[in-house]
Write an enzyme that holds these catalytic residues in place. Structure first.
Site, PDB file in Angstrom:
ATOM      1  N   VAL A  25      47.996   7.275  19.914  1.00  0.00           N
ATOM      2  CA  VAL A  25      46.665   7.267  19.317  1.00  0.00           C
ATOM      3  C   VAL A  25      46.522   6.013  18.466  1.00  0.00           C
ATOM      4  CG1 VAL A  25      45.020   8.505  17.877  1.00  0.00           C
ATOM      5  CG2 VAL A  25      46.623   9.782  19.305  1.00  0.00           C
ATOM      6  N   ASP A  76      46.804  25.660  23.383  1.00  0.00           N
ATOM      7  CA  ASP A  76      47.864  24.983  22.623  1.00  0.00           C
ATOM      8  C   ASP A  76      47.505  24.887  21.142  1.00  0.00           C
ATOM      9  OD1 ASP A  76      50.329  23.810  22.311  1.00  0.00           O
ATOM     10  OD2 ASP A  76      49.663  21.789  22.844  1.00  0.00           O
TER      11      ASP A  76
END
Length: 691
Positions: free
Chosen positions: A42, A157
């Site tokens: 990221v 998740d």
């Protein structure tokens, strides 16, 4: 893996070797890496077109050629892009860019840049969250899940690493990398390299490789809440497989046994979310969120104690070695990864080898193991220490019947259930047990469990509205209700046609089936109304109509005596009422309207030798309204000139206030002109006989 890290390092060095900033899609300029995960990195970047900071998630170069990871990455973009909710990290854009070092096309997702910390980072700092704060964060996660579930997206998740907390305390759910549409939840462990979630937060159905729905996210949210409350996940193990096994086969220790500040209601919400069967959990994220809200607002929650409780919690064995978690082993380039080390990946099973043990041999070995075990157990029972046949009785008071029975069975004891009526709160739970908890008894002994069956239920009788209070109370008692509370009907219910003491409303409503110990409220009409305050000054007919419209049934009128009314009162005008304005009285109370006669006593205008002007003032003061006619009469006494010497009607007579009045005023001899008057008629002097 080494080749993958080589490529990743090559990409970073390529960024360092050139002074040219990397711009994706001709718009997004990469600035610095702010995180790495199991399949992506990221970057913080700047949107050159809109001049704003964004976060860009790029698939790792070493995974960019893998179709499975490509599909997962695209699925995350599609899932999150379709969601617009303040608790979900927004996706702005997607694209691909060829990596100059490897020539591989690397996909990327442009997202909202969120400042703050993940819950995982907060927990790793050792910060202890207050239970209320834990539930507030969980409510934010549930709000996000509720939105995604409405769009048929299951996250699959939910974990601390995928939940960010902004500096203002807002919750942001991210990483929809393994999210799927509900219609596509068949993708599980059985598929090649299928990502199924993070071991410590897997639902049992995920761990078994079964299709999942939104209730799988409820379980993961329960795991998250458990960790926020206790500082540890519900299950710990030496490997992801061992943790997954516990999710399928075992129940966690209730949070209250790890932290004394956790209340039974907090236990109930957490353990309901962690139920093994999806049917026993909250059926929606909103339902769990609403229960959390009730808890934080000191309202009763809908969840009860768990249906299954770990035997280790009820009857701990000092010989049992506690399960421990392995130390985390992260590689240097994955220090900022968000929980990727625990994510399951499964490979397609290899074809069976031709060489190996035959099926018949396996069956034979299994039978031998069972036989040896049975013989060993028999010998232990026959020859062992008799004291080993004694077991402690689990303490199950407060547990739901199913959980209590399972605990008793698990302790090698025989449960016997008796049911008794009791309060609605705690319905279905054990209120007594014999023998008591922690008592030592022989294996196989009977343990009697007394279960609260709740109060008996009855129907609110029909026809209560319209009855008098005593009649309605008697009918309710006959139906078995014990808590009956009559209350004065509020202004909106106290209708004008209701009798005093009449039931105008029942709560719960007629026909409702409720527990007989639940309060039944009867709203009783007062039969009273407040006297209007604007009656005085109205004419009698109008005032009477006003009272009748207000519900009064006994209205009469009465004239006041002469002199009791005001000088300005007209005939038939209300001068006072009884009861007076503003008093609250029953609608059958006699109401008297006192009306003016419009009459007055003629004052004495002669004896006091009043002038013409003084006489007019006195007439007006007592209420006469007509303009007097003035006549003049010659008088010998000069003191009477200009004074009233005679009047008609005479003093003391009672007349309507509109009666014509004549005044004779003294005048000099006829040689003199009579004085003029603007208040009356002027005429020549004459004698009384001629007047």
């Amino acid at each position: 893996m080494l080749f993958g890290r080589y490529r990743l390092g090559l990409l970073e060095r390529s960024h360092e070797m050139t002074d040219e900033p990397v711009v994706l899609g001709g718009r997004y300029q990469l600035e610095t890496v702010i995180g790495r995960g199991g399949m992506a990195e990221v970057w913080r970047a700047r949107d050159l077109r809109l001049d704003r900071l964004v976060a860009i998630k790029r698939l790792r170069v070493d995974l960019a050629t893998d179709s499975t990871f490509q599909a997962r990455f695209q699925r995350e973009a599609q899932a999150a892009a379709g969601l617009n909710h303040p608790n979900i990290v927004s996706v702005y854009d997607t694209g691909e860019k060829v990596d100059p070092a490897s020539g591989i096309s690397v996909p990327y997702i442009v997202m909202e840049l969120v400042k703050g910390q993940t819950l995982r980072e907060i927990l790793r700092q050792g910060r202890v969250l207050e239970p209320a704060k834990a539930f507030e964060y969980t409510m934010g996660v549930l709000d996000a899940l509720s939105s995604s579930h409405k769009h048929d997206i299951v996250h699959r998740d939910i974990k601390p690493a995928n939940v960010m907390i902004t500096p203002s305390g807002s919750v942001k759910v991210m990483d929809f990398g393994i999210a799927r549409a509900v219609s596509d939840t068949s993708a599980t462990m059985t598929q090649t390299a299928a990502v199924i979630g993070t071991a410590q937060y897997l639902s049992p159905e995920q761990a078994r490789g079964e299709p999942v729905d939104a209730r799988s996210d409820i379980y993961s949210a329960g795991c998250l809440l458990y960790e926020l409350l206790t500082g540890r996940p519900p299950f710990l193990g030496d490997s992801p497989v061992s943790v997954a096994y516990q999710h399928v086969r075992e129940m966690p220790i209730p949070p209250s046994q790890l932290d004394a500040e956790i209340t039974p209601e907090m236990d109930a919400i957490t353990m309901k979310a962690l139920a093994k069967s999806p049917d026993d959990r909250y059926q929606s994220a909103k339902a769990m969120r609403d229960d959390c809200w009730r808890l934080l607002n000191d309202e009763p929650v809908t969840a009860h104690l768990p249906a299954v409780v770990p035997s280790s919690a009820a009857a701990p064995d000092s010989s049992t070695t506690p399960t421990r978690a392995l130390p985390e082993q992260q590689e240097p380039d994955q220090e900022a990864a968000e929980g990727a080390e625990d994510t399951f990946y499964t490979e397609e099973p290899e074809p069976p080898r031709k060489r190996g043990v035959s099926a018949a041999t396996v069956v034979l070995i299994g039978l031998m193991v069972l036989l040896i075990g049975a013989l060993g157990l028999f010998a232990w029972r026959l020859m062992g220490d008799p004291s080993n046949n004694e077991v402690p009785v689990p303490a199950v008071i407060g547990f739901e019947e199913e959980a209590a029975v399972e605990l008793i069975n698990g302790a090698q004891l025989t449960p016997r259930v008796e049911r008794v009526a009791g309060p609605a709160e705690g319905k279905g739970t054990v209120i007594r047990q014999s023998p008591e908890g922690n008592a030592t008894v022989l294996v196989g002994s009977t343990v009697t469990l007394t279960v609260n069956e709740g109060p008996p239920v009855s129907e609110i009788p029909a026809g209560l509205v319209g009855m008098l209070q005593d009649e309605a109370v008697a009918l309710l008692r006959e139906a078995g209700f014990t808590k009956i509370e009559p209350l004065p009907a509020p202004a909106g219910l106290d209708s004008l046609d209701a009798r005093e003491g009449e039931v105008v409303r029942v709560s719960p409503a007629e026909g409702s089936e409720v527990a007989t110990n639940e309060q039944v409220t009867l709203y009783i009409a007062s039969g009273m109304t407040r006297m209007p305050g604007d009656l005085v000054g109205q004419d009698g007919t109008t005032a009477r109509s006003t009272l009748i419209a207000a519900g009064f049934t006994n209205v009469t009128t009465q004239s006041v005596g002469v002199g009791e009314e005001s000088p300005t009162a007209r005939a038939g005008q209300v001068v006072r009422t009884s009861p007076t304005a503003g008093e609250q009285v029953t609608r059958s109370t006699p109401i008297v309207l006192y009306l003016a006669q419009g009459r007055a006593v003629v004052p004495d205008l002669v004896s006091d030798s009043l002038t013409q002007a003084q006489a007019l003032d006195r007439l007006v003061a007592v209420g006469f309204t007509s303009v007097p006619r003035i006549e003049y009469r010659t008088v010998d006494d000069a003191a009477l000139v200009g004074r009233v010497v005679e009047q008609s009607p005479s003093a003391g007579e009672t007349h309507d206030k509109t009666v014509p009045i004549v005044l004779w005023v003294g005048a000099q001899s006829s040689s003199n002109s009579p004085p003029a008057s603007s208040n009356g008629t002027t005429s020549a002097p004459s004698s009384p006989e001629g007047g």
